[in-house]
Design a protein around this motif. Structure first.
Motif, mmCIF file in Angstrom:
data_model
loop_
_atom_site.group_PDB
_atom_site.id
_atom_site.type_symbol
_atom_site.label_atom_id
_atom_site.label_comp_id
_atom_site.label_asym_id
_atom_site.label_seq_id
_atom_site.Cartn_x
_atom_site.Cartn_y
_atom_site.Cartn_z
ATOM 1 N N GLU A 6 0.836 -1.211 0.000
ATOM 2 C CA GLU A 6 0.000 0.000 0.000
ATOM 3 C C GLU A 6 0.872 1.264 0.000
ATOM 4 O OE1 GLU A 6 -3.007 -0.073 3.075
ATOM 5 O OE2 GLU A 6 -3.364 2.074 2.768
ATOM 6 N N LYS A 7 1.906 1.248 0.828
ATOM 7 C CA LYS A 7 2.788 2.427 0.942
ATOM 8 C C LYS A 7 3.444 2.758 -0.403
ATOM 9 C CE LYS A 7 5.800 4.831 3.803
ATOM 10 N NZ LYS A 7 5.550 5.563 4.999
ATOM 11 N N PHE A 8 3.808 1.726 -1.171
ATOM 12 C CA PHE A 8 4.486 1.969 -2.456
ATOM 13 C C PHE A 8 3.483 2.222 -3.584
ATOM 14 C CE2 PHE A 8 7.910 -1.222 -0.775
ATOM 15 C CZ PHE A 8 8.325 -0.283 0.160
ATOM 16 N N GLY A 9 2.199 2.117 -3.263
ATOM 17 C CA GLY A 9 1.174 2.404 -4.272
ATOM 18 C C GLY A 9 1.011 1.299 -5.304
ATOM 19 N N PHE A 10 1.343 0.056 -4.933
ATOM 20 C CA PHE A 10 1.196 -1.062 -5.866
ATOM 21 C C PHE A 10 -0.198 -1.681 -5.705
ATOM 22 C CE2 PHE A 10 6.036 -2.013 -5.298
ATOM 23 C CZ PHE A 10 6.335 -0.904 -6.074
ATOM 24 N N SER A 11 -0.739 -2.211 -6.805
ATOM 25 C CA SER A 11 -2.060 -2.834 -6.714
ATOM 26 C C SER A 11 -1.960 -4.257 -6.167
ATOM 27 C CB SER A 11 -2.745 -2.842 -8.084
ATOM 28 O OG SER A 11 -1.936 -3.535 -8.993
ATOM 29 N N LYS A 12 -0.775 -4.872 -6.295
ATOM 30 C CA LYS A 12 -0.576 -6.213 -5.712
ATOM 31 C C LYS A 12 0.889 -6.321 -5.270
ATOM 32 C CE LYS A 12 0.171 -8.395 -10.276
ATOM 33 N NZ LYS A 12 1.104 -7.400 -10.684
ATOM 34 N N PRO A 13 1.172 -7.235 -4.327
ATOM 35 C CA PRO A 13 2.552 -7.349 -3.843
ATOM 36 C C PRO A 13 3.500 -7.823 -4.956
ATOM 37 C CG PRO A 13 1.032 -8.539 -2.403
ATOM 38 C CD PRO A 13 0.249 -8.137 -3.609
ATOM 39 N N ASN A 14 4.705 -7.318 -4.955
ATOM 40 C CA ASN A 14 5.724 -7.818 -5.892
ATOM 41 C C ASN A 14 6.823 -8.558 -5.122
ATOM 42 O OD1 ASN A 14 7.143 -5.813 -4.617
ATOM 43 N ND2 ASN A 14 7.760 -4.719 -6.490
ATOM 44 N N ILE A 15 6.489 -8.979 -3.907
ATOM 45 C CA ILE A 15 7.520 -9.519 -3.007
ATOM 46 C C ILE A 15 7.010 -10.774 -2.311
ATOM 47 C CG2 ILE A 15 6.776 -8.161 -0.982
ATOM 48 C CD1 ILE A 15 9.751 -7.492 -0.540
ATOM 49 N N SER A 16 7.911 -11.717 -2.083
ATOM 50 C CA SER A 16 7.545 -12.894 -1.287
ATOM 51 C C SER A 16 8.763 -13.311 -0.471
ATOM 52 C CB SER A 16 7.094 -14.046 -2.190
ATOM 53 O OG SER A 16 8.129 -14.402 -3.070
ATOM 54 N N PHE A 17 8.500 -13.971 0.639
ATOM 55 C CA PHE A 17 9.587 -14.451 1.498
ATOM 56 C C PHE A 17 9.454 -15.964 1.629
ATOM 57 C CE2 PHE A 17 9.049 -10.013 2.622
ATOM 58 C CZ PHE A 17 10.367 -9.555 2.556
ATOM 59 N N VAL A 18 10.533 -16.663 1.346
ATOM 60 C CA VAL A 18 10.503 -18.118 1.264
ATOM 61 C C VAL A 18 11.477 -18.693 2.293
ATOM 62 C CG1 VAL A 18 10.791 -20.085 -0.307
ATOM 63 C CG2 VAL A 18 10.199 -17.839 -1.230
ATOM 64 N N LYS A 19 11.039 -19.770 2.968
ATOM 65 C CA LYS A 19 11.943 -20.419 3.929
ATOM 66 C C LYS A 19 12.811 -21.433 3.198
ATOM 67 C CE LYS A 19 12.281 -22.619 8.387
ATOM 68 N NZ LYS A 19 11.628 -23.102 9.595
ATOM 69 N N HIS A 20 14.098 -21.207 3.224
ATOM 70 C CA HIS A 20 15.055 -22.071 2.543
ATOM 71 C C HIS A 20 16.416 -21.932 3.223
ATOM 72 C CE1 HIS A 20 13.848 -24.013 -1.138
ATOM 73 N NE2 HIS A 20 13.359 -22.928 -1.701
ATOM 74 N N PHE A 21 17.220 -22.953 3.157
ATOM 75 C CA PHE A 21 18.658 -22.769 3.373
ATOM 76 C C PHE A 21 19.214 -22.187 2.080
ATOM 77 C CE2 PHE A 21 18.003 -26.462 6.296
ATOM 78 C CZ PHE A 21 18.290 -25.773 7.458
ATOM 79 N N ILE A 22 20.144 -21.282 2.189
ATOM 80 C CA ILE A 22 20.678 -20.696 0.950
ATOM 81 C C ILE A 22 21.566 -21.698 0.209
ATOM 82 C CG2 ILE A 22 20.468 -18.321 1.746
ATOM 83 C CD1 ILE A 22 23.483 -18.284 2.256
ATOM 84 N N GLU A 23 21.893 -22.803 0.881
ATOM 85 C CA GLU A 23 22.658 -23.868 0.216
ATOM 86 C C GLU A 23 21.755 -24.709 -0.692
ATOM 87 O OE1 GLU A 23 22.585 -23.224 3.479
ATOM 88 O OE2 GLU A 23 24.601 -23.342 4.352
ATOM 89 N N ASP A 24 20.428 -24.537 -0.564
ATOM 90 C CA ASP A 24 19.497 -25.357 -1.357
ATOM 91 C C ASP A 24 18.283 -24.503 -1.717
ATOM 92 O OD1 ASP A 24 17.719 -27.104 -2.440
ATOM 93 O OD2 ASP A 24 17.410 -28.281 -0.612
ATOM 94 N N LEU A 25 18.300 -23.971 -2.923
ATOM 95 C CA LEU A 25 17.213 -23.085 -3.357
ATOM 96 C C LEU A 25 16.310 -23.843 -4.329
ATOM 97 C CD1 LEU A 25 19.465 -19.947 -4.039
ATOM 98 C CD2 LEU A 25 18.048 -20.364 -2.025
ATOM 99 N N SER A 26 15.967 -25.086 -3.947
ATOM 100 C CA SER A 26 15.335 -25.987 -4.917
ATOM 101 C C SER A 26 14.018 -25.479 -5.490
ATOM 102 C CB SER A 26 15.159 -27.380 -4.304
ATOM 103 O OG SER A 26 14.666 -27.252 -3.012
ATOM 104 N N SER A 27 13.331 -24.575 -4.796
ATOM 105 C CA SER A 27 12.054 -24.099 -5.366
ATOM 106 C C SER A 27 12.264 -23.002 -6.414
ATOM 107 C CB SER A 27 11.120 -23.598 -4.265
ATOM 108 O OG SER A 27 11.539 -22.342 -3.793
#
Ligand SMILES: C[S@@+](CC[C@H](N)C(=O)[O-])C[C@H]1O[C@@H](n2cnc3c(N)ncnc32)[C@H](O)[C@@H]1O
Length: 347
Positions: free
Chosen positions: A114-135
């Motif tokens: 809302e603060k950035f004035g976007f109509s939908k989010p452009n961001i997501s946070f994913v749980k991963h080890f950075i050694e394995d980004l399989s998704s």
């Protein structure tokens, strides 16, 4: 999950409540970041900012519409800055292994949309080890950033391999981290506080160079490099024989030779990157004043004609004739220039 992963999760999930709890100068204050980024940080929610534990500002320009992945995104400060820079049509993915950090980051997705004035989010946070980004799909990301995280990963070769896999051809890795001028002892590498403070797992510059080269990242370019001081009285005696630096470095998924070679190329920056109208710094040895021709190595010619920076550069020359090694200074910068003598606080 290794003991290091558990210790690091405990440190960032439980021990540290805000960046004021850190014991060393590894964390970079907002006023050390480029002026054009500060208003973007000012838009980020204060709880997110209070849990920022980065050691630099690894946010390069020309991001409109890009897909960016932040390794070890923590509470999400850099992701929310990147969200503004990639715009509504871009995408930001934050990856972290610590639930408490992910919870804070996710809590404010709607607030920032809302603060950035976007109509939908452009961001997501994913749980991963950075050694394995399989998704994350192969060759799907334009830019990988990371702020003071790779040092915390016990298997750095796996992290770099994942970065290489997910980057698109021509894509960029741009990260700030803690480097050391030697390999640390097993004892220091296992100390939960020294590791948690981003020192125990500091990247030894030569091992970093070797791991990157083994993957095809033949060249890493040092954008900034400052001495990192350890002020804490309990930690100082254990660490004073080691020179730590906080560095921001970049590498590209572009075929490169393992030394800078001279084929007579030159490049001219057109001043079109809004925040850098007067000039653009690729690294400490490749600085372009707008409108001026600069001699560049074959590797740099390839970066400036194959990466997303290509629209801002005119590159002339071919690989037909070799003129020898490119200036000594440039070769030395191939990976992580030596620590500067002057003591500066951070980044
Ligand atoms: C020093 S903090 C930096 C956080 C964030 N980049 C920032 O600038 O505020 C390190 C973060 O990396 C995460 N982390 C450390 N090792 C990790 C790993 N192997 N896989 C995923 N996340 C990791 C921690 O959970 C923590 O949130």
């Amino acid at each position: 999950m290794s003991q290091i992963h558990e210790d690091v999760q405990e440190y960032y999930g439980e021990t540290l409540k805000t960046n004021e709890d850190l014991l060393t100068s590894a964390c970079c204050p907002t006023d050390a970041m480029p002026a054009y980024l500060r208003p973007l940080v000012a838009n980020v929610h204060e709880e997110v900012v209070s849990k920022f534990y980065g050691c630099g500002s690894p946010i390069p320009p020309k991001l409109d519409g890009m897909t960016v992945l932040d390794l070890g995104s923590g509470s999400g400060q850099d992701c929310y800055v990147l969200s503004q820079l990639v715009g509504e049509n871009g995408k930001v993915i934050g990856v972290d292994m610590t639930d408490q950090q992910l919870d804070v980051a996710r809590k404010y997705i709607d607030y920032h949309t809302e603060k950035f004035g976007f109509s939908k989010p452009n961001i997501s946070f994913v749980k991963h080890f950075i050694e394995d980004l399989s998704s994350i799909e192969d060759a799907s990301v334009d830019l990988v950033v990371s702020n003071c995280v790779i040092n915390l990963a016990p298997e750095k070769d796996k992290v770099f391999a994942e970065i290489y896999r997910i980057l698109k051809p021509g894509g960029e890795l741009y990260f700030a981290d803690v480097f050391a001028d030697r390999r640390l002892s097993a004892e220091l590498k296992a100390d939960p506080v020294i590791v948690g403070e981003c020192l125990g797992g500091a990247l030894y510059t030569e091992d970093y160079r070797r791991q990157m080269a083994a993957l095809g990242f033949n060249m890493s370019y040092t954008v900034s490099n400052s001495v990192l001081t350890v002020e804490d009285e309990a930690l100082k005696p254990k660490l004073e024989h080691i020179n730590f630096t906080s560095q921001t470095v970049r590498a590209f998924k572009i075929e490169a030779e393992d030394r800078e070679e001279d084929y007579g190329h030159k490049a001219r920056y057109d001043g079109s990157i809004a925040e850098f109208a007067d000039g653009f710094t690729l690294d400490q040895n490749n600085i372009f004043a707008a409108g001026e021709w600069v001699k560049v190595s074959g590797n740099v010619a390839n970066i400036l004609s194959q990466s997303r920076y290509k629209a801002a550069f005119t590159v002339e020359g071919s690989f037909e004739a070799h003129h020898g090694g490119f200036e000594a200074a440039a070769s030395e910068a191939a990976c992580c220039a030596p620590a500067p003598k002057a003591t500066t606080g951070c980044c």
